[in-house]
Write a protein that holds these residues in place. Structure first.
Motif, mmCIF file in Angstrom:
data_model
loop_
_atom_site.group_PDB
_atom_site.id
_atom_site.type_symbol
_atom_site.label_atom_id
_atom_site.label_comp_id
_atom_site.label_asym_id
_atom_site.label_seq_id
_atom_site.Cartn_x
_atom_site.Cartn_y
_atom_site.Cartn_z
ATOM 1 N N ASP A 1 46.275 -25.415 16.929
ATOM 2 C CA ASP A 1 46.156 -26.728 17.566
ATOM 3 C C ASP A 1 45.713 -26.639 19.018
ATOM 4 O O ASP A 1 45.288 -27.625 19.596
ATOM 5 C CB ASP A 1 47.487 -27.480 17.479
ATOM 6 C CG ASP A 1 48.640 -26.690 18.079
ATOM 7 O OD1 ASP A 1 48.887 -26.841 19.284
ATOM 8 O OD2 ASP A 1 49.274 -25.918 17.346
ATOM 9 N N GLN A 2 45.802 -25.453 19.633
ATOM 10 C CA GLN A 2 45.348 -25.304 21.016
ATOM 11 C C GLN A 2 44.049 -24.509 21.113
ATOM 12 O O GLN A 2 43.610 -24.155 22.201
ATOM 13 C CB GLN A 2 46.437 -24.624 21.853
ATOM 14 C CG GLN A 2 47.669 -25.511 22.019
ATOM 15 C CD GLN A 2 48.658 -24.940 23.014
ATOM 16 O OE1 GLN A 2 48.463 -23.864 23.560
ATOM 17 N NE2 GLN A 2 49.726 -25.670 23.266
ATOM 18 N N ALA A 3 43.434 -24.259 19.964
ATOM 19 C CA ALA A 3 42.139 -23.594 19.955
ATOM 20 C C ALA A 3 41.029 -24.637 19.955
ATOM 21 O O ALA A 3 41.222 -25.759 19.502
ATOM 22 C CB ALA A 3 42.015 -22.689 18.731
ATOM 23 N N GLY A 4 39.879 -24.281 20.469
ATOM 24 C CA GLY A 4 38.752 -25.206 20.492
ATOM 25 C C GLY A 4 38.153 -25.304 21.871
ATOM 26 O O GLY A 4 38.759 -24.880 22.861
ATOM 27 N N LEU B 1 39.138 -28.527 17.234
ATOM 28 C CA LEU B 1 39.884 -29.574 17.932
ATOM 29 C C LEU B 1 39.502 -29.489 19.407
ATOM 30 O O LEU B 1 39.797 -28.499 20.084
ATOM 31 C CB LEU B 1 41.388 -29.378 17.757
ATOM 32 C CG LEU B 1 41.908 -29.320 16.326
ATOM 33 C CD1 LEU B 1 43.431 -29.155 16.310
ATOM 34 C CD2 LEU B 1 41.492 -30.552 15.527
ATOM 35 N N ILE B 2 38.823 -30.503 19.909
ATOM 36 C CA ILE B 2 38.372 -30.504 21.303
ATOM 37 C C ILE B 2 39.587 -30.677 22.210
ATOM 38 O O ILE B 2 40.398 -31.588 22.031
ATOM 39 C CB ILE B 2 37.352 -31.627 21.542
ATOM 40 C CG1 ILE B 2 36.130 -31.437 20.631
ATOM 41 C CG2 ILE B 2 36.930 -31.676 23.002
ATOM 42 C CD1 ILE B 2 35.161 -32.595 20.655
ATOM 43 N N GLN B 3 39.697 -29.794 23.197
ATOM 44 C CA GLN B 3 40.866 -29.776 24.079
ATOM 45 C C GLN B 3 40.550 -30.401 25.436
ATOM 46 O O GLN B 3 39.437 -30.272 25.949
ATOM 47 C CB GLN B 3 41.332 -28.331 24.293
ATOM 48 C CG GLN B 3 41.553 -27.534 23.024
ATOM 49 C CD GLN B 3 42.777 -27.987 22.253
ATOM 50 O OE1 GLN B 3 43.748 -28.459 22.838
ATOM 51 N NE2 GLN B 3 42.742 -27.828 20.924
ATOM 52 N N HIS B 4 41.554 -31.074 26.013
ATOM 53 C CA HIS B 4 41.451 -31.591 27.379
ATOM 54 C C HIS B 4 42.207 -30.630 28.284
ATOM 55 O O HIS B 4 43.404 -30.380 28.075
ATOM 56 C CB HIS B 4 42.036 -32.996 27.469
ATOM 57 C CG HIS B 4 41.696 -33.712 28.733
ATOM 58 N ND1 HIS B 4 42.300 -33.417 29.939
ATOM 59 C CD2 HIS B 4 40.811 -34.691 29.004
ATOM 60 C CE1 HIS B 4 41.817 -34.190 30.883
ATOM 61 N NE2 HIS B 4 40.902 -34.973 30.344
ATOM 62 N N THR B 5 41.526 -30.086 29.289
ATOM 63 C CA THR B 5 42.080 -29.007 30.105
ATOM 64 C C THR B 5 43.435 -29.342 30.709
ATOM 65 O O THR B 5 44.343 -28.504 30.713
ATOM 66 C CB THR B 5 41.091 -28.647 31.235
ATOM 67 O OG1 THR B 5 39.819 -28.346 30.670
ATOM 68 C CG2 THR B 5 41.577 -27.448 32.020
ATOM 69 N N THR B 6 43.594 -30.541 31.231
ATOM 70 C CA THR B 6 44.830 -30.882 31.929
ATOM 71 C C THR B 6 45.933 -31.362 30.997
ATOM 72 O O THR B 6 47.045 -31.621 31.455
ATOM 73 C CB THR B 6 44.566 -31.961 32.996
ATOM 74 O OG1 THR B 6 44.079 -33.145 32.356
ATOM 75 C CG2 THR B 6 43.546 -31.475 34.016
#
Length: 298
Positions: A213-216, A189-194
């Motif tokens: 869900d917060q990995a990736g 799951l690609i994460q957006h830093t902000t």
């Protein structure tokens, strides 16, 4: 004559040195030589009758009192500059307007429409400054900003522009004919830093319990998230209006038809001191009309 009123040039040099932490950087900012800036600091110390900096080899460290003095001067100098600019443009329209905006929003939504504004207002020169994080009007040279977030910004006017919904997308090669929960476990799951909790919020919204869900991989800009998703690195959550061309070209496909409305929104923000600025108000009115036009998200 006010004998305790220093030269504004001396004050500007002093404030710039404290803010930049360097005579060299302050001189470059003020378009002066280092020796000229140093002389100005000396003049100010002579007037005040005390040292403003502790000099250790090549380093200048402001005294505690000098640091407080510089912080006070920063606001006062800004007010003088704004008042002078207002006086210089009294009765005239046009000139420069510097607007802060989010990078991907600026390149994908604002810039393609900007010629409409420039054609209607040829005397206003727009300067766009991009940054992913919140702008600081007191320390950055901008008059207004297009901001995404909650409707809270002290000492500023905020005009609501529009909301945002995000959709889950991926490169076609990652999309299979399997249940959504199972599909999401097949790639990162690609994460957006902000926006670190965005996947958790979306998964709760669609009723899926997927661990990690917060990995990736994490990316700061939406433009990089888009490129990563098209490259097949993983699944991404993105505002639909920013990826219309990728969806039309089938470079990205939705993995679910469920779009999640976000609690935050887009706002046009400007400090109280610019509430009478013609340029700020004209651009804000144009922006509001564009975002409420039938083709606003096309």
């Amino acid at each position: 004559m006010r004998r305790t009123l220093p030269s504004t040039r001396d004050l500007c040099c002093f404030e710039a040195v404290v803010r930049n932490g360097s005579v060299t950087k302050a001189a470059a900012e003020l378009n002066m030589t280092q020796s000229a800036v140093s002389r100005r600091l000396g003049y100010l110390e002579d007037l005040l009758g005390q040292r403003l900096f502790l000099r250790e080899r090549l380093r200048l460290t402001p005294t505690p009192a000098a640091r407080i003095y510089a912080e006070t001067l920063h606001g006062l100098l800004n007010e003088i500059e704004v008042a002078t600019t207002s006086m210089l443009t009294e009765g005239r329209q046009g000139g420069a307007l510097t607007v802060g905006c989010l990078p991907t929003f600026g390149s994908r939504w604002l810039v393609p429409r900007l010629n409409r504004f420039l054609s209607a207002h040829p005397s206003i020169n727009i300067n766009l400054v991009s940054k992913i994080r919140r702008f600081e009007f007191e320390s950055e040279d901008i008059q207004a900003a297009i901001y995404f977030g909650p409707a809270v910004w002290p000492n500023c006017h905020m005009r609501y522009l529009m909301g945002e919904s995000v959709v889950a997308v991926a490169a076609p090669a990652l999309v299979g004919n399997v249940p959504l929960a199972r599909m999401l476990r097949s790639a990162p799951l690609i994460q957006h830093t902000t926006r670190p909790t965005l996947w958790r919020e979306w998964l709760d919204h669609v009723g899926i319990d997927t661990p990690g869900d917060q990995a990736g991989p994490r990316f700061e800009f939406y433009s990089l998230v888009i490129e990563a998703a098209m490259a097949g690195i993983g699944f991404a959550l993105l505002p639909e209006f920013l990826i219309l061309r990728e969806l039309d070209a089938k470079a990205l496909v939705k993995i679910s038809d469920i779009a999640m409305p976000c609690s935050d929104g887009y706002y046009y923000v400007y400090p109280d001191r610019y509430r009478e600025s013609h340029n700020v108000q004209v651009f804000g009115n144009w922006l509001f009309r564009e975002m409420n036009a039938p083709d606003a998200l096309a």
